[in-house]
Design an enzyme around this catalytic site. Structure first.
Site, short mmCIF file in Angstrom:
data_model
loop_
_atom_site.label_atom_id
_atom_site.label_comp_id
_atom_site.label_asym_id
_atom_site.label_seq_id
_atom_site.Cartn_x
_atom_site.Cartn_y
_atom_site.Cartn_z
N ASP A 44 -30.65 2.70 -68.78
CA ASP A 44 -30.73 2.06 -67.49
C ASP A 44 -32.02 1.32 -67.42
OD1 ASP A 44 -30.45 1.70 -64.83
OD2 ASP A 44 -31.90 3.31 -64.06
N THR A 96 -36.73 9.78 -52.12
CA THR A 96 -36.34 11.34 -52.07
C THR A 96 -36.59 12.21 -53.18
OG1 THR A 96 -34.31 10.27 -53.25
CG2 THR A 96 -33.90 10.05 -50.86
N GLY A 139 -39.96 12.34 -54.16
CA GLY A 139 -41.10 12.86 -53.81
C GLY A 139 -41.98 11.84 -53.63
N LYS A 186 -47.04 12.14 -60.00
CA LYS A 186 -45.91 12.49 -59.01
C LYS A 186 -45.76 13.60 -58.77
CE LYS A 186 -41.82 12.48 -60.88
NZ LYS A 186 -40.67 11.96 -61.73
#
Length: 464
Positions: free
Chosen positions: A151, A31, A33, A52
């Protein structure tokens, strides 16, 4: 702005399609790219890059914050954002990163799948130590500059393949990173839920509002345990992953089943946690009387008197105040005993892990991996390299041979200029020179699964 100036500006603006060759080299989609493995057209260097393309037009404020932060982070163990391109014609944003051929999610999965063989391939002790030391080194740099990653998980720990930085760890996915030196609001108010469940510290699960760098240390402890055992230590079923409520019964139950229920003397401030009353209502201390980290690790043949286990205990301390810091961890005796950590985690040996494969434009995502990714994290994030990856949900799957991906991108970070130059804090555990590489050359553009299969590890020498 005059017409002539616009024409001149358009002519001088660098276009990504003029500078890089990337057609047919897609290595990920989501989602966020698309991600491509790219090379320079002018041949100024022979490096591989991760390019990216962000989905949609223009650039969001969250992406601006992440980019601003990434541009200030400069450390060998943190992914490097090389450049940002804005296509004037279609208003597409392109980000250029270092390209990493491997990541811990796929490395661990490779070894976990080998357990089904008569001669399982365990991660060599020296490789585990080098991986952990470099992760700690990168996180110490972030923490020294008041950045919380928030994260950390195997899919966000990239490892460079053949090339000048062979075997070097790159911490990626700064999408959830935040500056923590003087937040205007509690970090929990900015993002109620952070860190993938399996790597989430107990204080987060109990609703801590003013959490600290210790949440990253807990996640590193989880990764360390996974490197030692090839199994996610706090694996549990994922439910209600999109809820904004940080309390998660099943995840706490899994932690207590491994660690035991925390004694009051071991975590005095647990009573101050917002979800403490819910905890005491849902759990009974005597349920976990026979549970301990020692017993869990002994099942995986990690001796409780080993330096590796002692460091793991410090990383997985329940009380965040007593949890070891990254600087303290780098000075731990574990890193002073043989084998010493090296800058090339593969220690100059042949790399046994498959390279990433290219995806066709019409090729669908691997359904199993996509399901795992959705279960693990509800949505996609941005990692520094712009690769797509899978959280470690399906811990019984085989080694990745098709559609290998590293972590997907999002962007939700704060960006301010770093305030100090970073100095390595542990001269006693400096990387050792592994000597000339003995690995076989590999194609710089290869993503095929035809990479040579490794010989069995020698458990005496810990070489491939």
């Amino acid at each position: 702005m005059g017409y002539d100036f616009k024409v001149k500006l358009t002519g001088e603006r660098e276009r990504v399609e003029d500078l890089f060759e990337y057609e047919g080299c897609k290595v990920g989609r989501g989602t966020y790219g698309h991600v491509y493995k790219a090379k320079r057209k002018d041949g100024k260097d022979d490096r591989d890059y991760a390019l990216k393309q962000i989905e949609g037009t223009g650039i969001s404020m969250s992406a601006c914050r992440e980019i601003a932060l990434l541009r200030e982070l400069k450390h060998p163990n943190v992914i490097s954002l090389q450049k940002v391109f804005l296509s004037h014609a279609d208003r597409k944003v392109w980000l250029l990163f270092d390209y990493a051929e491997h990541d811990l999610w796929h490395i661990i999965k490779f070894h976990r799948a080998s357990k089904a063989n008569k001669k399982p391939l365990q991660l060599p002790r020296g490789m585990v130590k080098s991986l952990l030391y470099q992760i700690l080194d990168g996180i110490h740099y972030l923490h020294a500059n008041w950045v919380l990653h928030r994260d950390l998980k195997p899919a966000n720990i990239l490892v460079m393949g053949e090339g000048p930085e062979r075997g070097r760890v790159k911490i990626a996915d700064m999408g959830f990173a935040r500056l923590s030196n003087s937040p205007l609001k509690p970090l929990a108010d900015l993002d109620p839920v952070v860190v993938t469940f399996w790597y989430r510290a107990p204080e987060l699960l109990l609703g801590a509002r003013h959490y600290t760098k210790a949440i990253d240390i807990w996640a590193i402890g989880c990764i360390f345990a996974e490197l030692l055992t090839s199994e996610p230590i706090f694996h549990c079923r994922q439910e209600d992953i999109k809820t904004s409520n940080p309390y998660h019964h099943d995840q706490l139950d899994r932690i207590f089943n491994v660690m035991g229920f925390p004694a009051d003397k071991d975590w005095e401030d647990i009573k101050k946690m917002p979800e403490h009353s819910t905890l005491m209502k849902d759990f009974r201390r005597n349920t976990y009387t026979n549970c301990s980290l020692i017993k869990y690790m002994e099942k995986h043949k990690v001796k409780p008197d080993s330096k590796a286990f002692h460091l793991l205990q410090k990383l997985l301390t329940m009380d965040p105040i007593r949890r070891i810091t990254s600087e303290q961890a780098m000075q731990d005796p574990y890193f002073l005993e043989e084998p010493l950590p090296t800058s090339d985690v593969f220690a100059g040996c042949q790399i046994p892990y498959p390279k990433r494969e290219f995806l066709t434009e019409e090729e669908p995502e691997d359904k199993a991996d996509k399901k795992n990714q959705q279960q693990q994290q509800g949505n996609n994030h941005t990692n520094g390299a712009g690769h797509t990856g899978n959280p470690d949900n399906s811990h019984a799957q085989g080694p990745p041979l098709k559609k290998v991906r590293v972590v997907p991108p999002t962007a939700t970070s704060s960006g301010l200029i770093m305030t100090s130059d970073y100095q390595r804090s542990n001269p006693h555990a400096a990387y050792q020179n592994p000597g000339p590489s003995t690995s076989l050359p590999q194609s710089s553009m290869g993503y095929s699964s035809t990479s040579q299969q490794p010989p069995q590890y020698s458990h005496q020498t810990h070489r491939y």
